[in-house]
Design an enzyme around this catalytic site. Structure first.
Site, PDB file in Angstrom:
ATOM      1  N   ASN A 134     -92.063   9.844  99.388  1.00  0.00           N
ATOM      2  CA  ASN A 134     -91.934   8.472  98.905  1.00  0.00           C
ATOM      3  C   ASN A 134     -90.915   7.759  99.796  1.00  0.00           C
ATOM      4  O   ASN A 134     -89.717   7.974  99.678  1.00  0.00           O
ATOM      5  CB  ASN A 134     -91.452   8.510  97.444  1.00  0.00           C
ATOM      6  CG  ASN A 134     -91.116   7.132  96.898  1.00  0.00           C
ATOM      7  OD1 ASN A 134     -91.455   6.112  97.509  1.00  0.00           O
ATOM      8  ND2 ASN A 134     -90.455   7.098  95.749  1.00  0.00           N
ATOM      9  N   LYS A 190     -90.125   4.712  99.869  1.00  0.00           N
ATOM     10  CA  LYS A 190     -89.468   3.563  99.224  1.00  0.00           C
ATOM     11  C   LYS A 190     -89.489   2.347 100.163  1.00  0.00           C
ATOM     12  O   LYS A 190     -90.437   2.204 100.930  1.00  0.00           O
ATOM     13  CB  LYS A 190     -88.050   3.942  98.787  1.00  0.00           C
ATOM     14  CG  LYS A 190     -88.062   5.252  97.979  1.00  0.00           C
ATOM     15  CD  LYS A 190     -86.779   5.543  97.263  1.00  0.00           C
ATOM     16  CE  LYS A 190     -86.931   6.872  96.515  1.00  0.00           C
ATOM     17  NZ  LYS A 190     -85.803   7.181  95.660  1.00  0.00           N
ATOM     18  N   HIS A 241     -92.491   4.988  88.850  1.00  0.00           N
ATOM     19  CA  HIS A 241     -91.264   5.546  89.437  1.00  0.00           C
ATOM     20  C   HIS A 241     -90.055   4.969  88.693  1.00  0.00           C
ATOM     21  O   HIS A 241     -90.082   3.810  88.274  1.00  0.00           O
ATOM     22  CB  HIS A 241     -91.194   5.204  90.924  1.00  0.00           C
ATOM     23  CG  HIS A 241     -90.078   5.921  91.619  1.00  0.00           C
ATOM     24  ND1 HIS A 241     -88.783   5.456  91.586  1.00  0.00           N
ATOM     25  CD2 HIS A 241     -90.055   7.079  92.312  1.00  0.00           C
ATOM     26  CE1 HIS A 241     -88.013   6.304  92.249  1.00  0.00           C
ATOM     27  NE2 HIS A 241     -88.755   7.298  92.698  1.00  0.00           N
ATOM     28  N   GLU A 295     -87.359   3.801  89.651  1.00  0.00           N
ATOM     29  CA  GLU A 295     -86.819   2.551  90.204  1.00  0.00           C
ATOM     30  C   GLU A 295     -87.641   1.352  89.725  1.00  0.00           C
ATOM     31  O   GLU A 295     -87.108   0.268  89.499  1.00  0.00           O
ATOM     32  CB  GLU A 295     -86.766   2.636  91.734  1.00  0.00           C
ATOM     33  CG  GLU A 295     -85.618   3.528  92.189  1.00  0.00           C
ATOM     34  CD  GLU A 295     -85.868   4.298  93.467  1.00  0.00           C
ATOM     35  OE1 GLU A 295     -86.760   3.928  94.253  1.00  0.00           O
ATOM     36  OE2 GLU A 295     -85.160   5.310  93.681  1.00  0.00           O
ATOM     37  N   GLU A 328     -88.801  13.653  87.471  1.00  0.00           N
ATOM     38  CA  GLU A 328     -87.677  13.221  88.296  1.00  0.00           C
ATOM     39  C   GLU A 328     -86.512  12.771  87.411  1.00  0.00           C
ATOM     40  O   GLU A 328     -86.499  11.618  86.950  1.00  0.00           O
ATOM     41  CB  GLU A 328     -88.091  12.049  89.186  1.00  0.00           C
ATOM     42  CG  GLU A 328     -89.251  12.345  90.113  1.00  0.00           C
ATOM     43  CD  GLU A 328     -89.261  11.400  91.301  1.00  0.00           C
ATOM     44  OE1 GLU A 328     -89.210  11.893  92.429  1.00  0.00           O
ATOM     45  OE2 GLU A 328     -89.298  10.169  91.103  1.00  0.00           O
ATOM     46  N   GLY A 368     -81.681  10.361  94.745  1.00  0.00           N
ATOM     47  CA  GLY A 368     -80.851   9.711  95.753  1.00  0.00           C
ATOM     48  C   GLY A 368     -79.371   9.977  95.614  1.00  0.00           C
ATOM     49  O   GLY A 368     -78.555   9.314  96.255  1.00  0.00           O
ATOM     50  N   SER A 388     -83.434  14.433  94.979  1.00  0.00           N
ATOM     51  CA  SER A 388     -82.578  15.098  95.974  1.00  0.00           C
ATOM     52  C   SER A 388     -83.134  16.435  96.470  1.00  0.00           C
ATOM     53  O   SER A 388     -82.387  17.383  96.698  1.00  0.00           O
ATOM     54  CB  SER A 388     -81.157  15.271  95.420  1.00  0.00           C
ATOM     55  OG  SER A 388     -80.563  13.993  95.197  1.00  0.00           O
TER      56      SER A 388
HETATM   57  P1  PGA Z   1     -84.738  11.398  96.556  1.00  0.00           P
HETATM   58  O1  PGA Z   1     -85.838  10.475  95.812  1.00  0.00           O
HETATM   59  O2  PGA Z   1     -85.486  12.590  97.106  1.00  0.00           O
HETATM   60  O3  PGA Z   1     -84.162  10.521  97.636  1.00  0.00           O
HETATM   61  O4  PGA Z   1     -83.752  11.796  95.541  1.00  0.00           O
HETATM   62  C1  PGA Z   1     -86.879  11.035  95.090  1.00  0.00           C
HETATM   63  C2  PGA Z   1     -87.761   9.952  94.519  1.00  0.00           C
HETATM   64  O5  PGA Z   1     -87.234   8.899  94.151  1.00  0.00           O
HETATM   65  O6  PGA Z   1     -88.986  10.109  94.405  1.00  0.00           O
END
Ligand code: PGA
Length: 252
Positions: free
Chosen positions: A9, A11, A94, A96, A166, A172, A213
């Protein structure tokens, strides 16, 4: 047997020119890794460039979001029909999008039903916030998100759905969950919720990923768990060697 699945992903990262470079370099290395379903999800603007480069590489392309309506007066939105022109996959719900764009389980569900109508394979995200985690609400929240976001689709389509667990506090932050804890949520919360919706057999057939992460250093810890079938990778999916190593680690 559930085929392992790894999706990147990206983003809101990478211009079209940067996408061309990254997809080209990634595909050179990823195309030789077999036994795992591989998917890249760049921003909408870059999908066309990525699609041209991925032709015949055995690497899937996914969008990071979509609207549920086929077309119409929805300024700034992208429809499932448009996504389908270039992509086989779409990330839905997601955290976010849930946090910054007010997406509710109901909205995620509308998008999921639209994915069924337009023949897209959805990667549906669920996960608790730090506050919910600390209040020991993980099971309640993840169970509710799973059963409400995934309701009202056919069992045949359900088999195609990929769920990504997640924990929001792990995204992140560099603070990944651990294999045992994440597996317990998938085994004791997500699969039972799926079984209630679609029956036991389908619940066992659905791929469930871990996300938050994930790096080449911790990927095997998650992939070694019996109920975790792969990863949704954010930050590390922008680093060629990291993403290649994570994908390689998913091969059984
Ligand atoms: P990250 O994000 O691996 O940077 O923690 C995962 C995601 O948001 O799908």
């Amino acid at each position: 047997m559930r085929t392992p699945f790894v999706a990147g992903n990206w983003k809101m990262n990478k211009t079209i020119a940067e996408t061309r470079e990254l997809v080209f370099k990634l595909s050179m290395k990823l195309r030789d890794i077999h036994g795992v379903e591989k998917v890249l999800c760049p921003p909408f603007m870059s999908l066309m460039a990525a699609s041209a480069l991925l032709e015949g590489a055995g690497i899937g392309l996914g969008a990071q979001n979509m609207h549920w309506e086929e077309k119409g007066a929805f300024t700034g939105e992208v429809s499932p029909v448009m996504v389908k022109e270039l992509c086989k996959y779409v990330i839905l719900g997601h955290s976010e999008r849930r946090a910054y764009f007010n997406e509710t389980d109901d909205i995620v569900n509308r998008k999921l039903i639209s994915a069924q109508t337009f023949d897209l394979t959805p990667i549906v995200c669920v996960g608790e916030t730090l506050e919910q985690y600390e209040s020991k609400l993980t099971r309640e929240v993840v169970s509710r998100q799973t059963s409400q976001s995934l309701r009202d689709v056919s069992p045949a389509f359900a088999q195609r759905i990929v769920v990504a667990y997640e924990p929001v506090w792990a995204i992140g932050t560099g603070k990944a969950s651990n294999g045992l804890e994440a597996n317990a949520v998938v085994k004791d919360v997500i699969r039972p919720a799926l079984a209630k919706l679609f029956g036991d057999e389908t619940a066992q057939a659905i791929r469930v990923l871990y996300g938050g992460s994930v790096t080449s250093a911790n990927a095997s810890e998650f992939f070694g768990q019996p109920d975790i079938d792969g990863a949704l990778v954010g930050g590390a999916s922008l680093k060629i060697d990291e993403f290649v190593a994570i994908t390689q680690a998913a091969v059984i």
